[in-house]
Design a protein around this motif. Sequence first.
Motif, PDB file in Angstrom:
ATOM      1  N   ARG A 158      13.548  32.587  40.469  1.00  0.00           N
ATOM      2  CA  ARG A 158      12.572  33.681  40.508  1.00  0.00           C
ATOM      3  C   ARG A 158      12.032  33.961  39.111  1.00  0.00           C
ATOM      4  O   ARG A 158      10.830  34.157  38.914  1.00  0.00           O
ATOM      5  N   GLU A 159      12.913  33.969  38.136  1.00  0.00           N
ATOM      6  CA  GLU A 159      12.506  34.252  36.755  1.00  0.00           C
ATOM      7  C   GLU A 159      11.550  33.185  36.253  1.00  0.00           C
ATOM      8  O   GLU A 159      10.530  33.481  35.643  1.00  0.00           O
ATOM      9  N   ILE A 160      11.860  31.926  36.535  1.00  0.00           N
ATOM     10  CA  ILE A 160      11.002  30.817  36.093  1.00  0.00           C
ATOM     11  C   ILE A 160       9.662  30.864  36.818  1.00  0.00           C
ATOM     12  O   ILE A 160       8.598  30.745  36.201  1.00  0.00           O
ATOM     13  N   TYR A 161       9.718  31.061  38.123  1.00  0.00           N
ATOM     14  CA  TYR A 161       8.510  31.105  38.951  1.00  0.00           C
ATOM     15  C   TYR A 161       7.587  32.240  38.496  1.00  0.00           C
ATOM     16  O   TYR A 161       6.378  32.060  38.344  1.00  0.00           O
ATOM     17  N   ASP A 162       8.175  33.411  38.260  1.00  0.00           N
ATOM     18  CA  ASP A 162       7.379  34.570  37.836  1.00  0.00           C
ATOM     19  C   ASP A 162       6.800  34.383  36.441  1.00  0.00           C
ATOM     20  O   ASP A 162       5.673  34.797  36.164  1.00  0.00           O
ATOM     21  N   ARG A 163       7.581  33.772  35.557  1.00  0.00           N
ATOM     22  CA  ARG A 163       7.103  33.554  34.187  1.00  0.00           C
ATOM     23  C   ARG A 163       5.892  32.635  34.179  1.00  0.00           C
ATOM     24  O   ARG A 163       4.900  32.885  33.492  1.00  0.00           O
ATOM     25  N   ILE A 164       5.944  31.568  34.957  1.00  0.00           N
ATOM     26  CA  ILE A 164       4.820  30.635  35.035  1.00  0.00           C
ATOM     27  C   ILE A 164       3.630  31.295  35.724  1.00  0.00           C
ATOM     28  O   ILE A 164       2.489  31.186  35.282  1.00  0.00           O
ATOM     29  N   GLY A 165       3.897  32.012  36.818  1.00  0.00           N
ATOM     30  CA  GLY A 165       2.829  32.690  37.544  1.00  0.00           C
ATOM     31  C   GLY A 165       2.138  33.765  36.736  1.00  0.00           C
ATOM     32  O   GLY A 165       0.947  34.043  36.930  1.00  0.00           O
ATOM     33  N   ALA A 166       2.876  34.380  35.816  1.00  0.00           N
ATOM     34  CA  ALA A 166       2.303  35.455  34.990  1.00  0.00           C
ATOM     35  C   ALA A 166       1.144  34.948  34.144  1.00  0.00           C
ATOM     36  O   ALA A 166       0.186  35.688  33.865  1.00  0.00           O
ATOM     37  N   LYS A 167       1.190  33.664  33.755  1.00  0.00           N
ATOM     38  CA  LYS A 167       0.099  33.105  32.951  1.00  0.00           C
ATOM     39  C   LYS A 167      -1.208  33.069  33.746  1.00  0.00           C
ATOM     40  O   LYS A 167      -2.273  33.385  33.223  1.00  0.00           O
ATOM     41  N   TYR A 168      -1.096  32.712  35.021  1.00  0.00           N
ATOM     42  CA  TYR A 168      -2.297  32.653  35.852  1.00  0.00           C
ATOM     43  C   TYR A 168      -2.836  34.056  36.132  1.00  0.00           C
ATOM     44  O   TYR A 168      -4.043  34.276  36.141  1.00  0.00           O
ATOM     45  N   ARG A 169      -1.932  34.997  36.346  1.00  0.00           N
ATOM     46  CA  ARG A 169      -2.354  36.380  36.575  1.00  0.00           C
ATOM     47  C   ARG A 169      -3.037  36.945  35.329  1.00  0.00           C
ATOM     48  O   ARG A 169      -4.015  37.672  35.424  1.00  0.00           O
ATOM     49  N   ALA A 170      -2.518  36.586  34.156  1.00  0.00           N
ATOM     50  CA  ALA A 170      -3.116  37.055  32.903  1.00  0.00           C
ATOM     51  C   ALA A 170      -4.517  36.480  32.732  1.00  0.00           C
ATOM     52  O   ALA A 170      -5.439  37.179  32.293  1.00  0.00           O
ATOM     53  N   GLN A 171      -4.695  35.203  33.093  1.00  0.00           N
ATOM     54  CA  GLN A 171      -6.015  34.584  32.997  1.00  0.00           C
ATOM     55  C   GLN A 171      -7.004  35.259  33.938  1.00  0.00           C
ATOM     56  O   GLN A 171      -8.153  35.505  33.575  1.00  0.00           O
ATOM     57  N   LEU A 172      -6.544  35.557  35.133  1.00  0.00           N
ATOM     58  CA  LEU A 172      -7.416  36.204  36.107  1.00  0.00           C
ATOM     59  C   LEU A 172      -7.754  37.627  35.674  1.00  0.00           C
ATOM     60  O   LEU A 172      -8.897  38.072  35.806  1.00  0.00           O
ATOM     61  N   LYS A 173      -6.790  38.319  35.123  1.00  0.00           N
ATOM     62  CA  LYS A 173      -7.043  39.672  34.628  1.00  0.00           C
ATOM     63  C   LYS A 173      -8.068  39.636  33.489  1.00  0.00           C
ATOM     64  O   LYS A 173      -8.966  40.490  33.432  1.00  0.00           O
ATOM     65  N   ALA A 174      -7.945  38.652  32.607  1.00  0.00           N
ATOM     66  CA  ALA A 174      -8.905  38.515  31.510  1.00  0.00           C
ATOM     67  C   ALA A 174     -10.313  38.277  32.059  1.00  0.00           C
ATOM     68  O   ALA A 174     -11.296  38.787  31.515  1.00  0.00           O
ATOM     69  N   SER A 175     -10.412  37.505  33.147  1.00  0.00           N
ATOM     70  CA  SER A 175     -11.713  37.276  33.773  1.00  0.00           C
ATOM     71  C   SER A 175     -12.290  38.573  34.322  1.00  0.00           C
ATOM     72  O   SER A 175     -13.487  38.838  34.206  1.00  0.00           O
TER      73      SER A 175
END
Length: 196
Positions: free
Chosen positions: A112-129
């Motif tokens: 879960r920790e690994i999955y969330d850490r990787i997923g957070a990068k995509y969420r951050a990119q989308l938030k920046a958009s």
Amino acid sequence: MVAERVAVLGDAAIEVLAEQGMRGLTHRAVDTAAALPAGSTSYYARTREALLELALTRMAELDEVELPEVQEPVSVAKLTAGFLHASITTGRTRTLARYEFALEATRRPVLREIYDRIGAKYRAQLKASMVALGSPEPERHARLMMAWCEGVLFDSLAGTGAAEPPTLAELERSSEEVLRGIALAQEDVPERQRPR
């Protein structure tokens, strides 16, 4: 050499996950899929958790390579549609493996920790958009857009829509409509030419 071998094992693990599911993911199955001698996978990933991390990390590496660079005036809708279409077609195997990981992560805190850490990068990119589009609530709008994308992917690969997945053109139109629905549609024109 080590990095290349780990990449080969990661690719093989992703294939095994997509074809056989989480139960089918064994060190032996990855050795076979990678066409390597028995014991090769366990040399680089001794435990099941290590094997899962190896595969998940490889998926993230491949996703980063395929993410297009944003060049003005490319619309967020077109980028979103392109990502979805690739995930449904050429990236189908990786997307199916990602679903296996998502379910397994609900039962394994380490994963879960690994999955969330990787997923957070995509969420951050989308938030920046969303911020770039002028969203007054970028966090919420990013979550909404992410949920829509996840729904399209699931329906297109594992749901009733799998029999006839959407085309790139349909995904572009749908992405534009979703963004317009939250008042964030970005036109393919420079900022200075947009109406005030």
